[in-house]
Enzyme design. Structure first.
Site, PDB file in Angstrom:
ATOM      1  N   HIS A 166       0.815  -1.082   0.036  1.00  0.00           N
ATOM      2  CA  HIS A 166      -0.007   0.119   0.067  1.00  0.00           C
ATOM      3  C   HIS A 166       0.887   1.230  -0.068  1.00  0.00           C
ATOM      4  O   HIS A 166       1.509   1.400   0.990  1.00  0.00           O
ATOM      5  CB  HIS A 166      -1.056   0.066   1.142  1.00  0.00           C
ATOM      6  CG  HIS A 166      -1.870  -1.142   1.098  1.00  0.00           C
ATOM      7  ND1 HIS A 166      -2.367  -1.800   2.039  1.00  0.00           N
ATOM      8  CD2 HIS A 166      -2.699  -1.323   0.091  1.00  0.00           C
ATOM      9  CE1 HIS A 166      -3.540  -2.565   1.803  1.00  0.00           C
ATOM     10  NE2 HIS A 166      -3.745  -2.422   0.573  1.00  0.00           N
ATOM     11  N   GLU A 360       0.973  -5.029  10.861  1.00  0.00           N
ATOM     12  CA  GLU A 360       0.407  -3.559  10.938  1.00  0.00           C
ATOM     13  C   GLU A 360       1.299  -2.801  11.802  1.00  0.00           C
ATOM     14  O   GLU A 360       0.903  -2.908  13.172  1.00  0.00           O
ATOM     15  CB  GLU A 360      -0.814  -3.584  11.300  1.00  0.00           C
ATOM     16  CG  GLU A 360      -2.158  -4.144  10.300  1.00  0.00           C
ATOM     17  CD  GLU A 360      -2.225  -3.518   9.073  1.00  0.00           C
ATOM     18  OE1 GLU A 360      -1.870  -2.410   8.803  1.00  0.00           O
ATOM     19  OE2 GLU A 360      -3.038  -4.168   8.088  1.00  0.00           O
TER      20      GLU A 360
END
Ligand code: 0X9
Ligand code: ZN
Length: 508
Positions: A166, A360
Site C-alpha cells: 500500500h 500492521e
C-alpha cells in the site's frame, strides 16, 4: 509605493494564487473518521461497501479514510460517525513534480540504490534480483541473502519479507530494509546472525508497489493502490492486497475501479502481485511477512471470512503470539480485523503452504521520523525469530512435507464420508481441503510431478464416495495443467505427459 487600487489588485491576485495552490489538495480531500460499529456484521458491511478501512476495525469504532461521498454513503447505510482525533500526519508531497524528499523514509530510488549498494558490499552473501516490473515500468527488486555454499542452499528453508503493498504506508518499506541491514551488517560478527544467514535463504522485497510509493511521495500522500489506469476510465488504481488469487471475490473488496479496495480485473491482474506470485512459486518459502501500517498487529490467515477453519491454526497462533511478544503487537486472525478477500497471506498460505503473516506497524501510516528506529528494532527481532522458526515449523500443506498430498487426500476422503453420512456436510472444510490439494497438484507448484504420481497411486484405491469428491480435484488439476501449458508456464512436453496420465485416470 503601489496605489490603493494596485494594492487591491495584488491582494486579489495573491488570493487567487493561494486558491490555485490549494486546489490539488482540496480536490484530493479526505477525512479520517471513526464509524460506530456495534458488531462484527457492521464491520463486514463497511468492508463490503468498498470503503477504505484504515485501522483496527473493532467493535465500537472502525476507522475509515473517507472521500468523495463516502460519508453520505455511510450515513445512508445507517451508521453514525465522528472525526478521528488522530488524523495521521498528512505529509504534503511536492505538488510541483520536483524530486521527492521523503526525509528519513526511502524513496523508490533510494530503496533501489541501497539494495544495490548492500549487494555490492557483500557479494558473497547477497544479490539483487529484478522480480518484475510495475505498470509504470519501475523495477520490483528483491535482495536475496544466503551464507551457505550454493549447493546447500537448495535444501535450506526460505523466508520472504515484503513491504509496501500500500502506497501510503511508508514505514512498511523501512522494516524490510532494517532486516537486510541487520543480517548483512552483523554477519561474521554476531554468532546468532551468522548462523541464521548460513542456515537460511532470505528474500527481501522492500517495495512491492513502487508506482504507488512514488505517487504518494510526490503527488498525493494518502494514495493506497497501484497506478493502473484501469482501461483509461475516470478512476485508476488496484488495491494490490485484494488482487491475490485465493478465494478472489467481493467480501471486503470492491469491483468498482474508483474504490480504494478495488480488486482489479481478475486474480493476479497486476504486474506487482504477479511478481510476488512468480517468486513464491519458484522459491517455495516456508514463512513470510508482509508489512503494512497501521495498528500494532500481527495478523494470520485466513482473512477472507470469519471463522474459516485453518489446519495450521495452532502453528499460526503460536508464532504470531511469540512475534507479538517481541514487538508489543496484538496477535489475531486477519478476519477479526475485517474480512477481506484477495490479500497476500490467504494465497501465500492457502495455495503455497507458506506460514504467512501480515504486520500492521505503528500508529500512523507514516509515523514521525523519531519512531522509525524503534519500530524497526522491535520488528527486526520478530523477523529473526521467524527466520529461525522457518526451519522448525512448516505448514501442513507446504510442498516439502512428505505427508502433504497424503494428508490432504485422507482428510478430504474423511469429509466426503462424513458428508455422505450426515445431513449437514462440512462444506467449508471440504472446500478448503479440495483447494489445498489442487494447489499442491498444480503443475506450477509440483516441480517434477512427484505429487501427481503420488496422487494417482492413491486414486486407484478410492471407493465410490471418495471417487466422487476426488473427481473434481483431478478435473481441476487437468484444467490447470492445460492452462499452464497454453500460457507457456510449463514445458509443453511435461504438460502433455501429465495430461496423458490424468486423462487415463479419469477414463477419458
Ligand atoms: O486491508 C488491508 O489490506 C490490510 N490493512 S491496511 O490498513 N494496511 O490496508 C489488512 C489485511 C488483513 N487481511 C484481511 N483482513 N483479510
Ligand atoms: Zn496496508
Amino acid at each position: 509605493m503601489p496605489t490603493a487600487a494596485a494594492r487591491g489588485r495584488l491582494v486579489l491576485l495573491a488570493a487567487l494564487l493561494a486558491l490555485l495552490l490549494a486546489l490539488p489538495v482540496a480536490a484530493a480531500a479526505e477525512t479520517i473518521i471513526d464509524v460506530a460499529t456495534k458488531s462484527r456484521a457492521d464491520v463486514a458491511r463497511l468492508a463490503d461497501m468498498g470503503l477504505d478501512l484504515a485501522e483496527n476495525a473493532e467493535i465500537g469504532a472502525t476507522t475509515v479514510v473517507a472521500r468523495d461521498g463516502d460519508i453520505e454513503r455511510i450515513e445512508q447505510a445507517g451508521f453514525t460517525w465522528r472525526s478521528n482525533p488522530m488524523m495521521g500526519r498528512v505529509r504534503l508531497a511536492d505538488r510541483f513534480g520536483r524530486a521527492p524528499d521523503a526525509g528519513l523514509y526511502h524513496t523508490v530510488e533510494e530503496s533501489a540504490a541501497e539494495l544495490r549498494a548492500l549487494a555490492k558490499a557483500h557479494p558473497k552473501l547477497a544479490r539483487v534480483e529484478v522480480i518484475g516490473k510495475s505498470i509504470e515500468k519501475r523495477d520490483i527488486l528483491a535482495l536475496r541473502i544466503a551464507g551457505a555454499p550454493a549447493r546447500r542452499q537448495a535444501q535450506q528453508p526460505k523466508v520472504l519479507f515484503m513491504g509496501l503493498h500500500h502506497a501510503r504506508e511508508w514505514i512498511a518499506a523501512e522494516v524490510p530494509h532494517a532486516i537486510a541491514n541487520e543480517l548483512l551488517g552483523k554477519y561474521g560478527k554476531d554468532p546468532k546472525i551468522t548462523e541464521l544467514v548460513n542456515g537460511r535463504v532470505v528474500y527481501i522485497v522492500p517495495v512491492v508497489n513502487p508506482d504507488g510509493l512514488h505517487w504518494s511521495q510526490t503527488s498525493y500522500s494518502y494514495w493506497r493502490k497501484n497506478r493502473n489506469p484501469n482501461g483509461g476510465g475516470k478512476y485508476l488504481g488496484v488495491d494490490l492486497n485484494r488482487n491475490y488469487g485465493y478465494k478472489f471475490g467481493l467480501t471486503g473488496a470492491s469491483s468498482s475501479p474508483g474504490s480504494d479496495t478495488y480488486h482489479g480485473a481478475g486474480p493476479f491482474s497486476e504486474p506487482c502481485s504477479q511478481a510476488v506470485k512468480a517468486l513464491c512459486e519458484r522459491e517455495k518459502f516456508t514463512a513470510s511477512v508482509s508489512y503494512h501500517s497501521y495498528g500494532n498487529l500481527v495478523l494470520h490467515p485466513f482473512g477472507y471470512g470469519y471463522n474459516i477453519p485453518n489446519p495450521d491454526q495452532a502453528s499460526f497462533v503460536r508464532l504470531a503470539r511469540a512475534m507479538g511478544g517481541l514487538t508489543g503487537y496484538k496477535a489475531q486472525n486477519s478476519a477479526e480485523l475485517y474480512p477481506a478477500m484477495g490479500d497476500s497471506d490467504d494465497w501465500l498460505y492457502g495455495a503455497m503452504g507458506i506460514l504467512a503473516f501480515t504486520f500492521e506497524l505503528g500508529r500512523q501510516f507514516v509515523p514521525n521520523e523519531s519512531e522509525i528506529a524503534p519500530i524497526c528494532a522491535a520488528n527486526v527481532k520478530a523477523a529473526l525469530y521467524l527466520i529461525e522458526e522457518a526451519g522448525k515449523t512448516v505448514a501442513s500443506n507446504h510442498p516439502s512435507r512428505p505427508d502433504a498430498v497424503r494428508g490432504r487426500i485422507a482428510r478430504l476422503n474423511e469429509l466426503a464420508r462424513e458428508a455422505a453420512r450426515a445431513a449437514a456436510p462440512a462444506v467449508t472444510a471440504m472446500t478448503l481441503e479440495r483447494d489445498g490439494l489442487c494447489a499442491l497438484l498444480d503443475p506450477c507448484a509440483d516441480g517434477d510431478g512427484a505429487r501427481l504420481e503420488e496422487y494417482l497411486k492413491a486414486w486407484a484405491r478410492f471407493d465410490e464416495t471418495e471417487r466422487s469428491v476426488q473427481q473434481s480435484v483431478l478435473s481441476e488439476v487437468k484444467a490447470r495443467t492445460m492452462a499452464a501449458r497454453d500460457a507457456g508456464r510449463i514445458d509443453a512436453g511435461d504438460g502433455a505427459r501429465r495430461l496423458e496420465k490424468i486423462k487415463a485416470a479419469l477414463g477419458e
